[in-house]
Write a protein that holds these residues in place. Structure first.
Motif, PDB file in Angstrom:
ATOM      1  N   GLU A  46       0.833  -1.207   0.000  1.00 34.82           N
ATOM      2  CA  GLU A  46       0.000   0.000   0.000  1.00 34.82           C
ATOM      3  C   GLU A  46       0.868   1.258   0.000  1.00 34.82           C
ATOM      4  O   GLU A  46       0.631   2.190  -0.770  1.00 34.82           O
ATOM      5  CB  GLU A  46      -0.908  -0.011   1.225  1.00 34.82           C
ATOM      6  CG  GLU A  46      -1.897   1.132   1.269  1.00 34.82           C
ATOM      7  CD  GLU A  46      -2.799   1.034   2.483  1.00 34.82           C
ATOM      8  OE1 GLU A  46      -2.919   2.061   3.183  1.00 34.82           O
ATOM      9  OE2 GLU A  46      -3.361  -0.047   2.732  1.00 34.82           O
ATOM     10  N   GLN A  49       2.562   1.794  -3.365  1.00 37.97           N
ATOM     11  CA  GLN A  49       1.656   2.312  -4.391  1.00 37.97           C
ATOM     12  C   GLN A  49       1.442   3.817  -4.246  1.00 37.97           C
ATOM     13  O   GLN A  49       1.132   4.498  -5.213  1.00 37.97           O
ATOM     14  CB  GLN A  49       0.317   1.583  -4.333  1.00 37.97           C
ATOM     15  CG  GLN A  49       0.406   0.157  -4.827  1.00 37.97           C
ATOM     16  CD  GLN A  49      -0.885  -0.619  -4.654  1.00 37.97           C
ATOM     17  OE1 GLN A  49      -1.701  -0.308  -3.784  1.00 37.97           O
ATOM     18  NE2 GLN A  49      -1.068  -1.642  -5.461  1.00 37.97           N
ATOM     19  N   GLN A  50       1.617   4.341  -3.044  1.00 34.55           N
ATOM     20  CA  GLN A  50       1.427   5.771  -2.804  1.00 34.55           C
ATOM     21  C   GLN A  50       2.675   6.588  -3.114  1.00 34.55           C
ATOM     22  O   GLN A  50       2.616   7.804  -3.187  1.00 34.55           O
ATOM     23  CB  GLN A  50       1.018   6.006  -1.348  1.00 34.55           C
ATOM     24  CG  GLN A  50      -0.327   5.422  -1.009  1.00 34.55           C
ATOM     25  CD  GLN A  50      -0.621   5.465   0.479  1.00 34.55           C
ATOM     26  OE1 GLN A  50       0.176   5.947   1.277  1.00 34.55           O
ATOM     27  NE2 GLN A  50      -1.781   4.948   0.864  1.00 34.55           N
TER      28      GLN A  50
END
Length: 111
Positions: A46, A49-50
């Motif tokens: 996560e 992906q940021q």
């Protein structure tokens, strides 16, 4: 501080957090603490992906960020090797259990 410099600082911080998390997952993998590895993977993905690379900016900053990303890639590769080795171990165990069950059934000792 311009927006590109702020983004670069934020990206450095994100990379450092990702490096810390990846190193923790690798330590866990080396110790055989697979629940910790698997638990860390979801948040790592996560966060990855940021992650955004700043556009433009100075070349030295970009090189430093690229080096951090190369380090992350190297560590990810090492973790992948660890996970594949664990997968092989689990497949061997499953194969042994399956073989024992088949033998037990063959001799009328299993259900």
């Amino acid at each position: 501080m311009d927006s590109n410099a702020m983004l670069a600082d934020d990206t450095f911080q994100q990379c450092d957090e990702l490096l810390e998390q990846m190193n923790a997952m690798l330590r866990s993998a080396r110790l055989g603490d697979w629940p910790a590895v698997l638990g860390g993977q979801a948040s790592y993905i996560e966060k990855m992906q940021q992650l955004r690379m700043p556009r433009g900016g100075n070349a030295e900053t970009r090189r430093a960020l690229e080096q951090r990303l190369r380090t992350l890639t190297t560590l990810e590769s090492e973790l992948t090797v660890q996970l594949k080795a664990r997968q092989s171990q689990l497949q061997e165990v499953l194969g042994d259990v399956s073989t024992r069950r088949k033998l037990a059934r063959s001799y009328g000792q299993g259900s």
